[in-house]
Write an enzyme that holds these catalytic residues in place. Structure first.
Site, PDB file in Angstrom:
ATOM      1  N   HIS A  74      -6.151 -31.143  67.650  1.00 45.16           N
ATOM      2  CA  HIS A  74      -6.031 -31.459  69.074  1.00 45.16           C
ATOM      3  C   HIS A  74      -5.439 -30.304  69.857  1.00 45.16           C
ATOM      4  O   HIS A  74      -4.537 -29.611  69.408  1.00 45.16           O
ATOM      5  CB  HIS A  74      -5.277 -32.769  69.305  1.00 45.16           C
ATOM      6  CG  HIS A  74      -3.842 -32.814  68.896  1.00 45.16           C
ATOM      7  ND1 HIS A  74      -2.816 -32.435  69.740  1.00 45.16           N
ATOM      8  CD2 HIS A  74      -3.248 -33.237  67.759  1.00 45.16           C
ATOM      9  CE1 HIS A  74      -1.652 -32.626  69.136  1.00 45.16           C
ATOM     10  NE2 HIS A  74      -1.885 -33.102  67.936  1.00 45.16           N
ATOM     11  N   GLU A 107      -4.967 -36.245  72.521  1.00 38.94           N
ATOM     12  CA  GLU A 107      -4.492 -36.880  71.279  1.00 38.94           C
ATOM     13  C   GLU A 107      -3.112 -37.482  71.476  1.00 38.94           C
ATOM     14  O   GLU A 107      -2.825 -38.592  71.002  1.00 38.94           O
ATOM     15  CB  GLU A 107      -4.471 -35.849  70.145  1.00 38.94           C
ATOM     16  CG  GLU A 107      -4.237 -36.445  68.760  1.00 38.94           C
ATOM     17  CD  GLU A 107      -2.765 -36.569  68.356  1.00 38.94           C
ATOM     18  OE1 GLU A 107      -2.481 -37.136  67.277  1.00 38.94           O
ATOM     19  OE2 GLU A 107      -1.894 -36.109  69.113  1.00 38.94           O
TER      20      GLU A 107
END
Length: 507
Positions: A280, A324
């Site tokens: 992420h 995320e």
């Protein structure tokens, strides 16, 4: 490709992507018939690993920290949280680095709306006490008018998962709800529908409780989590018929912004059998996130860079997810919008989140075929075999929904990955296995301002980047010994086992 460095604002990405006239989540060009790239040698795991250097990794980390500092005017400190200048520049950096690799990859963006929340102040008073464990749920709305609200505490029946559990006299009062069975968001929504002005969800054991309400609902009310230890005396008073008055205050905001995933796929390799891996691109708002997950994002960049020296038999797809930290938003969106035929082309997904925690352990997600899509266990064993071949210790950790593999598993795609630890406590046994200090977090700077370049352990990061290279090389060369894809196998079993959706508890 769409190079983000050419775009003045991240908000314009959606318009640019729409002009491409192709489904989101799909390559921007047709894959050529030939599966190997030019006259380059076929991928070899040892050769690919040999190109990984710790010096290059840390050069990238220094650059990433510089990008995080661009958020200082907006946030007062370095951060790469979605919506920040630091995150926008992170996306530009990743895109420009892939662009530099020429026509080995085709790449695309996947814009999506992301919900993010900020909590500025909060306070909970129960009777005459101010419980230290009281913690606002992520994505909680504020109390009315962003001012304190007052009401008696009402103990909700059972676990508060049915409308009938909420007493009729709850209007204008504060719901006191036990954790369990259904999501925190469902409890807050039911409390709001019953007329509560706020809700407190207490843990079923002595520990504290920090979670998320998830997708916003107009019926959500300001919601706190509370430890079972702090809740115990209050429950006794309520069951004895005593009145417990309460004051709840949350000043928060929940907004929807636009952000984007970045995807890069090899031009060469069988497009019907794709190796996929991701990390992420965002951090939490509290810090620059150089370990979490700058280390994973940069590992992917380093491996993608050196992969260009080889040809591949199976396509390799790299993903940098946004959002995320807000609850796996980018990876959820990606998998949820994949057509079924595209889903089936992904033979496995590998998640790389936090590769260099300073007080590290070599952690392998304990993904088994009994609970997860078939192939997850073979992927797990590949990591184990590599660590053992290097004479390195490793430990298994729960495969519990805390990172971006979650959506893949829920949608029938085999998955797994490695990590080095977050806020968990290193045991004495692990100190003997990996060094470091027992009793401390694996990452003492987890989700804090000090998660900077100095917070990444060079040894762990190098070793794990070599293992990531090995994982790519293994499956880019062959899926001969890997199970064929099945349709959505074990998703229900997996969901029953998971309590997390990203870093937040959800029920």
């Amino acid at each position: 490709m769409v190079g983000l460095s050419r775009l003045p604002l991240i908000a314009t990405i959606a318009a640019v992507s729409a002009q491409l006239q192709r489904p989101l989540g799909s390559p921007s060009e047709d894959v050529p018939d030939t599966y190997q790239t030019g006259n380059k040698p076929l991928i070899d795991t040892e050769l690919l690993q040999s190109h990984i250097s710790v010096e290059s990794l840390f050069e990238r980390a220094e650059a990433l920290y510089g990008l995080a500092k661009s958020s200082e005017e907006q946030f007062g400190h370095p951060t790469r949280v979605i919506g920040s200048e630091g995150h926008r520049r992170t996306l530009e950096y990743v895109a420009s680095e892939i662009d530099r690799l020429g026509d080995y990859y085709k790449s695309w963006t996947q814009p999506f709306p992301a919900v993010m929340g900020q909590i500025f102040q909060s306070r909970l008073v129960l009777g005459q006490s101010v419980p230290e464990s009281a913690s606002p749920m992520s994505l909680t709305p504020p109390t009315a008018g962003k001012e304190p609200v007052y009401g008696d505490l009402v103990l909700v029946n059972n676990q508060g998962c049915d409308a009938s559990d909420y007493p009729e006299d709850l209007s204008g009062k504060v719901a006191f709800v036990k954790r369990g069975t259904c999501s925190f968001g469902a409890k807050s929504e039911l409390a709001g529908k019953a007329g509560a002005i706020a809700a407190v969800i207490f843990n079923s054991n002595a520990d504290g409780l920090s979670g998320t309400l998830g997708v916003p609902s107009p019926y959500h009310v300001a919601t706190f989590g509370l430890s079972g230890e702090d809740a115990g005396p209050v429950i006794e008073k309520l069951k004895a018929g005593d009145v417990v008055d309460s004051t709840a205050f949350i000043d928060s905001v929940v907004n929807t912004i636009n952000t984007t995933n970045l995807i890069a796929q090899t031009v060469g390799g069988d497009p019907e059998n794709c190796v996929m891996l991701g990390a992420h691109s965002d951090s939490v708002g509290e810090g620059p996130g150089i370990n979490d997950d700058g280390s994973g994002s940069l590992t992917l960049l380093e491996v993608a860079t050196h992969l260009t020296k080889f040809s591949v038999k199976n396509c390799v797809r790299f993903a940098w997810w946004a959002g995320e930290e807000e609850g796996l938003l980018g990876s959820d969106y990606y998998v949820d919008t994949l057509p079924e035929d595209e889903n089936q082309k992904i033979r496995l997904f590998m998640d790389y989140d936090m590769m260099g925690s300073p007080n590290f352990a070599y952690q392998v997600y304990n993904a088994t075929n009994a609970v997860n899509p078939t192939g997850s266990e073979q992927l797990r064993d590949m990591y184990v075999d590599w660590y053992e071949s290097k004479g390195l210790n490793y430990t298994f950790i729960p495969f519990d929904g805390r990172s971006d593999y979650d959506a893949f598993i829920r949608n029938g795609i085999p998955g797994g990955g490695i990590a080095t630890g977050a806020e968990g406590i290193k045991t004495k046994e692990e100190e003997l296995m990996f060094g470091g200090k027992a009793g401390d977090w694996y990452d003492p700077c987890y989700h804090q301002l000090c998660d900077d370049v100095s917070n990444v352990n060079a040894t762990a990061w190098l070793i794990n980047t070599q293992l990531v290279a090995h994982s790519v090389a293994t499956f880019a060369a062959s899926f001969d010994d890997f199970p064929k894809r099945e349709t959505a196998k074990a998703a229900e079993l997996y969901e029953q086992e998971t309590l997390y959706h990203g870093r937040y508890l959800v029920r």
